[in-house]
Scaffold this motif. Sequence first.
Motif, PDB file in Angstrom:
ATOM      1  N   ALA A 146       0.868  -1.183   0.000  1.00 19.16           N
ATOM      2  CA  ALA A 146       0.000   0.000   0.000  1.00 19.16           C
ATOM      3  C   ALA A 146       0.900   1.227   0.000  1.00 19.16           C
ATOM      4  O   ALA A 146       1.531   1.544   1.017  1.00 19.16           O
ATOM      5  N   HIS A 147       0.997   1.904  -1.123  1.00 21.85           N
ATOM      6  CA  HIS A 147       1.898   3.045  -1.270  1.00 21.85           C
ATOM      7  C   HIS A 147       1.188   4.335  -0.856  1.00 21.85           C
ATOM      8  O   HIS A 147       0.087   4.641  -1.326  1.00 21.85           O
ATOM      9  N   CYS A 148       1.828   5.091   0.033  1.00 25.94           N
ATOM     10  CA  CYS A 148       1.254   6.324   0.578  1.00 25.94           C
ATOM     11  C   CYS A 148       2.203   7.488   0.334  1.00 25.94           C
ATOM     12  O   CYS A 148       3.426   7.324   0.372  1.00 25.94           O
ATOM     13  N   GLU A 149       1.638   8.668   0.145  1.00 27.58           N
ATOM     14  CA  GLU A 149       2.447   9.874  -0.027  1.00 27.58           C
ATOM     15  C   GLU A 149       3.123  10.257   1.295  1.00 27.58           C
ATOM     16  O   GLU A 149       2.891   9.646   2.331  1.00 27.58           O
ATOM     17  N   SER A 150       3.939  11.304   1.252  1.00 24.60           N
ATOM     18  CA  SER A 150       4.861  11.577   2.354  1.00 24.60           C
ATOM     19  C   SER A 150       4.272  12.350   3.532  1.00 24.60           C
ATOM     20  O   SER A 150       4.887  12.399   4.596  1.00 24.60           O
ATOM     21  N   VAL A 192       1.886  13.315   6.784  1.00 27.47           N
ATOM     22  CA  VAL A 192       1.264  12.554   7.872  1.00 27.47           C
ATOM     23  C   VAL A 192      -0.214  12.330   7.566  1.00 27.47           C
ATOM     24  O   VAL A 192      -0.761  11.241   7.826  1.00 27.47           O
ATOM     25  N   GLU A 193      -0.861  13.330   6.985  1.00 22.61           N
ATOM     26  CA  GLU A 193      -2.281  13.207   6.638  1.00 22.61           C
ATOM     27  C   GLU A 193      -2.502  12.084   5.640  1.00 22.61           C
ATOM     28  O   GLU A 193      -3.457  11.302   5.748  1.00 22.61           O
ATOM     29  N   ALA A 194      -1.596  11.977   4.651  1.00 20.30           N
ATOM     30  CA  ALA A 194      -1.707  10.909   3.648  1.00 20.30           C
ATOM     31  C   ALA A 194      -1.516   9.543   4.293  1.00 20.30           C
ATOM     32  O   ALA A 194      -2.193   8.569   3.943  1.00 20.30           O
ATOM     33  N   ARG A 195      -0.576   9.469   5.235  1.00 19.01           N
ATOM     34  CA  ARG A 195      -0.357   8.194   5.940  1.00 19.01           C
ATOM     35  C   ARG A 195      -1.610   7.792   6.710  1.00 19.01           C
ATOM     36  O   ARG A 195      -2.045   6.630   6.654  1.00 19.01           O
ATOM     37  N   TYR A 196      -2.202   8.725   7.445  1.00 20.23           N
ATOM     38  CA  TYR A 196      -3.403   8.399   8.215  1.00 20.23           C
ATOM     39  C   TYR A 196      -4.551   7.976   7.295  1.00 20.23           C
ATOM     40  O   TYR A 196      -5.301   7.044   7.618  1.00 20.23           O
ATOM     41  N   GLU A 197      -4.697   8.654   6.170  1.00 17.33           N
ATOM     42  CA  GLU A 197      -5.755   8.279   5.231  1.00 17.33           C
ATOM     43  C   GLU A 197      -5.521   6.867   4.694  1.00 17.33           C
ATOM     44  O   GLU A 197      -6.457   6.065   4.582  1.00 17.33           O
ATOM     45  N   CYS A 198      -4.273   6.572   4.373  1.00 21.35           N
ATOM     46  CA  CYS A 198      -3.919   5.250   3.881  1.00 21.35           C
ATOM     47  C   CYS A 198      -4.247   4.176   4.924  1.00 21.35           C
ATOM     48  O   CYS A 198      -4.875   3.149   4.621  1.00 21.35           O
ATOM     49  N   LEU A 199      -3.833   4.411   6.165  1.00 18.50           N
ATOM     50  CA  LEU A 199      -4.087   3.450   7.225  1.00 18.50           C
ATOM     51  C   LEU A 199      -5.579   3.271   7.483  1.00 18.50           C
ATOM     52  O   LEU A 199      -6.062   2.144   7.689  1.00 18.50           O
ATOM     53  N   THR A 200      -6.321   4.380   7.466  1.00 13.83           N
ATOM     54  CA  THR A 200      -7.763   4.305   7.684  1.00 13.83           C
ATOM     55  C   THR A 200      -8.424   3.451   6.620  1.00 13.83           C
ATOM     56  O   THR A 200      -9.284   2.603   6.917  1.00 13.83           O
ATOM     57  N   ASN A 201      -8.021   3.636   5.379  1.00 14.89           N
ATOM     58  CA  ASN A 201      -8.596   2.862   4.279  1.00 14.89           C
ATOM     59  C   ASN A 201      -8.253   1.384   4.404  1.00 14.89           C
ATOM     60  O   ASN A 201      -9.087   0.508   4.122  1.00 14.89           O
ATOM     61  N   ILE A 202      -7.034   1.085   4.837  1.00 14.39           N
ATOM     62  CA  ILE A 202      -6.630  -0.320   4.989  1.00 14.39           C
ATOM     63  C   ILE A 202      -7.417  -1.001   6.098  1.00 14.39           C
ATOM     64  O   ILE A 202      -7.925  -2.122   5.926  1.00 14.39           O
ATOM     65  N   ILE A 203      -7.556  -0.324   7.254  1.00 10.27           N
ATOM     66  CA  ILE A 203      -8.299  -0.924   8.361  1.00 10.27           C
ATOM     67  C   ILE A 203      -9.777  -1.092   7.988  1.00 10.27           C
ATOM     68  O   ILE A 203     -10.416  -2.097   8.335  1.00 10.27           O
ATOM     69  N   ALA A 204     -10.326  -0.124   7.257  1.00 12.38           N
ATOM     70  CA  ALA A 204     -11.702  -0.252   6.782  1.00 12.38           C
ATOM     71  C   ALA A 204     -11.847  -1.471   5.873  1.00 12.38           C
ATOM     72  O   ALA A 204     -12.825  -2.227   5.970  1.00 12.38           O
TER      73      ALA A 204
END
Length: 280
Positions: free
Chosen positions: A257-261, A263-275
């Motif tokens: 799961a590739h995320c931009e640099s 912190v907001e992008a990381r949190y969005e990425c993690l939220t989508n993965i957990i969902a």
Amino acid sequence: MILKNYANLDFDGAVQQTHFRSGSSNVEQALVLLHPSPLSSAFMAPLIDLFSDRARVLAPDTPGYGNSDPLPEPPQDLSGYVDWLRRFLESQGLASAGIYGSATGAQIAIQFARSHPEMTDFVVLENAVHFEDEDRQRILADYFPDMTPQANGSHLNLAWEMSTQLFRRFPWFDGSDAAKVSDLDPPVALVHGTAMSYLGAGVDYARAYRAAFENEDGRNLQAITRPTRVVRWKGSILRRYADRLDRFEWPSNIRMAHCESSVEARYECLTNIIAEMTGK
């Protein structure tokens, strides 16, 4: 709301306490968050809040870190931490859980999923990388200096120096251009919190930390059979080592799961993965 508690774990007659933080959710799906070394579950507070509407979140302090007792026997590898995690899940009445881990936590999660697939619903990893043997030898030679308290307080300066350079270079002691990951000064509060974690863990601060470095091999990750997502955050200080994971062929259950640099992008990425993983 984040709650704090202790679990009393019986290691064949030796009772050890594990301190943990948890969310206030009543969701059935359990999610365990495993922190990097030498930190504690306090580092996971933003993720506890982020995930608590999708899972029953439990974030333990790894044995010997934060407010948790150390393992009864000094660990030589991660197997003792895998056994500890099994006992912790059982203490919470959990037959299985999703496991998130970052850095040291990621390596414990990998080995737990390999040893106990029946107790692993899914795995989410951050700061999981691949080290070649020569990388590992070079890093381990100087990464963990002696933190024995000194009369002149030099161990305090060492903790501060390590905690500052951790956010600028990897490995922290390497002054070469290749090791540089940031020219920015890390926030003083972040440096202070990290230094206090080193000091709190004491002279044995490297136990889980070192065992995790020894385990950083893409082949260990490759062996997981449960649904797994590997977060490849562009802001990670370990990015150039994480990019080595692209050399491997991955089974269908393991996805990057590739995320931009930011912190907001990381949190969005993690939220989508957990969902995705929880179906919520």
